[in-house]
Design a protein around this motif. Sequence first.
Motif, short mmCIF file in Angstrom:
data_model
loop_
_atom_site.label_atom_id
_atom_site.label_comp_id
_atom_site.label_asym_id
_atom_site.label_seq_id
_atom_site.Cartn_x
_atom_site.Cartn_y
_atom_site.Cartn_z
N GLU A 181 0.81 -1.22 0.00
CA GLU A 181 0.00 0.00 0.00
C GLU A 181 0.85 1.27 0.00
OE1 GLU A 181 -2.67 -0.12 3.28
OE2 GLU A 181 -3.62 -1.99 2.66
N VAL A 182 2.14 1.14 0.21
CA VAL A 182 2.96 2.34 0.32
C VAL A 182 2.88 3.20 -0.94
CG1 VAL A 182 5.09 1.23 -0.52
CG2 VAL A 182 5.24 3.22 0.98
N PHE A 183 2.76 2.56 -2.10
CA PHE A 183 2.66 3.31 -3.35
C PHE A 183 1.34 4.06 -3.44
CE2 PHE A 183 5.77 0.01 -4.12
CZ PHE A 183 6.77 0.67 -4.80
N GLY A 184 0.29 3.44 -2.92
CA GLY A 184 -1.00 4.12 -2.90
C GLY A 184 -1.00 5.32 -1.99
N ARG A 185 -0.31 5.20 -0.86
CA ARG A 185 -0.23 6.33 0.06
C ARG A 185 0.56 7.48 -0.56
NH1 ARG A 185 1.57 2.27 3.99
NH2 ARG A 185 -0.28 1.33 4.96
N LEU A 186 1.60 7.14 -1.33
CA LEU A 186 2.39 8.18 -1.97
C LEU A 186 1.56 8.97 -2.98
CD1 LEU A 186 5.82 6.43 -2.62
CD2 LEU A 186 5.38 8.36 -1.10
N LEU A 187 0.77 8.25 -3.76
CA LEU A 187 -0.03 8.90 -4.80
C LEU A 187 -1.39 9.36 -4.31
CD1 LEU A 187 0.68 6.58 -7.89
CD2 LEU A 187 1.86 8.68 -7.20
N GLY A 188 -1.78 8.89 -3.15
CA GLY A 188 -3.11 9.23 -2.64
C GLY A 188 -4.22 8.46 -3.32
N ASN A 189 -3.88 7.44 -4.08
CA ASN A 189 -4.88 6.66 -4.82
C ASN A 189 -4.31 5.28 -5.12
OD1 ASN A 189 -6.46 5.50 -6.97
ND2 ASN A 189 -7.26 7.54 -7.44
N MET A 190 -4.85 4.24 -4.46
CA MET A 190 -4.31 2.91 -4.64
C MET A 190 -4.58 2.37 -6.04
SD MET A 190 -2.39 0.82 -3.15
CE MET A 190 -1.70 -0.68 -3.86
N GLU A 191 -5.71 2.74 -6.64
CA GLU A 191 -6.01 2.28 -7.99
C GLU A 191 -5.01 2.84 -8.99
OE1 GLU A 191 -10.02 3.10 -9.01
OE2 GLU A 191 -10.87 1.69 -7.55
#
Length: 247
Positions: A181-191
Amino acid sequence: MESNYKTALVTGASSGIGAEIVRRLTKDGLQVHALARDLSRLTALQEETGCVIHAMSVDDLEGLTALSEKLPVDVLVNNAGQSRKGDILNTTAEDVDALIDINLKAVLHMTRLFAPGMVERDRGHIVNISSIAGHYAFPGGNTAYHASKAGVHSLSQQMRVHLYGTNVRVTEISPARTETEVFGRLLGNMEEAQRRFFDEYESLKPCDIADSISFVVNAPQRMNVSFMEILPTKQVLGGLNFAKRTA
């Protein structure tokens, strides 16, 4: 396989790599203590695995100190970590402090608190989760994140020197891109993160890292896997950029 150790403490345990480590070490027969901030996820993990949960942050020094005084552990897995966007030219003071506090300072404190008991019992294993960002420079990574993970690498090396002559082992696990999920947190959007980083790539899974930790923890006492770098088969390190001369 059944581990020679009895108890483990895993930080950052509520999701991703941490949760998979809890599952795997529980399967190996250890009593696993799961530490993280998200109580609801920890509770679900407890119902699934039977782990003992501790809802706190790794920067809660008072709470960690109290825990260390009542909880002897054989295996300490320093997994908790954060990442932030930006590089040294546009990062914030808060980003720098958070990355150093969680990624490096917390590892130092956890080790300081739990390693002496391992030495006293002459039994233990400390596993530090770093990152390839701690060993290689590449575009797109946060500068403070790279520095914090490099600190974990140096710490792991120095710990082996200080623990020399004891039966306390130290392993550094350095993963490349892992689907968390770390990438989703960085972008603010997991999708969006799934589309950008994972849909077209065969990345590592959290269970791959957990299985690797199980291997090193369950290795014969005579054997210490000191460093393990884990990459997806189709990801490569290295490369050289050369900026053009401008007028």
